[in-house]
Write an enzyme that holds these catalytic residues in place. Structure first.
Site, PDB file in Angstrom:
ATOM      1  CB  THR A  25     -10.448 -61.129  24.085  1.00  0.00           C
ATOM      2  OG1 THR A  25     -10.447 -60.629  24.788  1.00  0.00           O
ATOM      3  CG2 THR A  25     -10.576 -62.770  24.782  1.00  0.00           C
ATOM      4  CB  THR A  28      -5.574 -63.673  16.244  1.00  0.00           C
ATOM      5  OG1 THR A  28      -6.861 -64.462  15.938  1.00  0.00           O
ATOM      6  CG2 THR A  28      -4.394 -63.215  15.545  1.00  0.00           C
ATOM      7  N   GLY A  95     -17.122 -61.050  18.748  1.00  0.00           N
ATOM      8  CA  GLY A  95     -17.462 -62.421  18.164  1.00  0.00           C
ATOM      9  C   GLY A  95     -16.866 -63.609  19.130  1.00  0.00           C
ATOM     10  CD  GLU A 102     -12.530 -57.525  22.665  1.00  0.00           C
ATOM     11  OE1 GLU A 102     -11.366 -58.515  22.519  1.00  0.00           O
ATOM     12  OE2 GLU A 102     -13.242 -57.954  21.663  1.00  0.00           O
ATOM     13  CE  LYS A 120     -11.039 -63.444  11.862  1.00  0.00           C
ATOM     14  NZ  LYS A 120     -10.798 -63.284  12.846  1.00  0.00           N
TER      15      LYS A 120
HETATM   16  C1  5RP Z   1     -13.418 -60.399  21.360  1.00  0.00           C
HETATM   17  C2  5RP Z   1     -13.150 -60.512  19.763  1.00  0.00           C
HETATM   18  C3  5RP Z   1     -12.396 -60.633  19.259  1.00  0.00           C
HETATM   19  O1  5RP Z   1     -11.308 -60.305  19.174  1.00  0.00           O
HETATM   20  C4  5RP Z   1     -12.125 -61.445  17.501  1.00  0.00           C
HETATM   21  O2  5RP Z   1     -13.215 -62.081  17.703  1.00  0.00           O
HETATM   22  C5  5RP Z   1     -11.546 -62.452  17.312  1.00  0.00           C
HETATM   23  O3  5RP Z   1     -11.017 -63.396  17.430  1.00  0.00           O
HETATM   24  P1  5RP Z   1     -10.509 -64.324  16.658  1.00  0.00           P
HETATM   25  O4  5RP Z   1      -8.716 -63.902  17.200  1.00  0.00           O
HETATM   26  O5  5RP Z   1     -10.472 -65.713  17.954  1.00  0.00           O
HETATM   27  O6  5RP Z   1     -10.177 -64.725  15.643  1.00  0.00           O
HETATM   28  O7  5RP Z   1     -13.400 -59.138  19.288  1.00  0.00           O
HETATM   29  O8  5RP Z   1     -14.938 -60.089  21.696  1.00  0.00           O
END
Ligand code: 5RP
Length: 223
Positions: A25, A28, A95, A102, A120
């Site tokens: 999710t 990215t 996030g 997940e 990250k």
């Molecule tokens: C969702 C997640 C996402 O993988 C994480 O927040 C990273 O998101 P993004 O690719 O939008 O930076 O853990 O629950």
């Protein structure tokens, strides 16, 4: 090029024709799913297990066929994003509020591949508040017990109302400061009654595809 796009699209190189995979999710892995959709239109065969309703929508938009966890014994791999990645490839996730599904999908997979931009990568987890999914019943009490453990929980909101996850739960974003022992903290938080799961993914990721500058590289676990 957008760094998230660079990392997300690179990940399709690890997907072989005919695979069943986990679809993470976030913004990215969105690019991974979009690219897979293009490949499907050209005849590539892949089926995905979505880790959120939002990912179900992205897969539907780009024509990536979906199956459920009940349809498979094991997934070949899962591609997912992360909020923080430490040198041992321990992660903070959640996030986007999808941490429970997940983690379930990652644990059903032979490999977990992370896609991210280089912001990250951190030397130690903990600057990003740790998402903890909890049941609604007695949530104030669960929050107080977490506070007694030394973290500062904040109920995640969606505008004026409390955010409700795809599983009908709440999320507490817990400011922890530097996390010195992610495995221990994951264990301590998860064993509190009322906690459903915690967004610490310890020893799950095999490698990360990280984009920075105009480059994308594979980051492996530091020895
Ligand atoms: C969702 C997640 C996402 O993988 C994480 O927040 C990273 O998101 P993004 O690719 O939008 O930076 O853990 O629950």
């Amino acid at each position: 090029m957008n760094l998230k796009q660079l990392a997300g699209e690179k990940a399709v190189e690890f997907v072989a024709d005919g695979m069943d995979i986990g679809l993470g999710t976030g913004s990215t892995v969105y690019w991974t799913i979009r690219k897979l959709g293009e490949m499907v239109r050209e005849g590539f065969r892949v089926r995905g297990v979505a880790t959120s309703r939002s990912t179900e929508g992205v897969a539907a938009e780009f024509g990536v066929p979906l199956i459920s966890l009940a349809d498979i014994d094991e997934l070949a791999l899962t591609i997912d994003g992360a909020d923080e990645i430490d040198p041992q490839l321990n992660l903070i996730k959640g996030g986007g509020g999808a941490l429970l599904r997940e983690k379930m999908v990652a644990e059903a997979s032979r490999r977990l591949i992370i896609v991210a931009d280089e912001s990250k990568l951190v030397p130690r987890l903990g600057a990003f508040p740790l998402p903890v999914e909890i049941v609604m019943f007695g949530w104030e009490r669960t929050a107080a017990r977490l506070e007694n453990m030394g973290v500062r929980p904040a109920r995640r909101m969606a505008g004026d109302t409390t955010l409700v996850t795809d599983n009908g739960n709440y999320i507490l974003d817990c400011s922890c400061g530097e996390i010195t022992d992610p495995g221990q903290l994951a264990h301590d938080v998860k064993t509190l009654t009322g906690v459903v799961d915690v967004g610490l993914f310890v020893n799950l990721a095999e490698f990360a595809i990280v984009a920075g500058g105009s480059e994308v590289r594979v980051v492996e676990r530091a020895s």
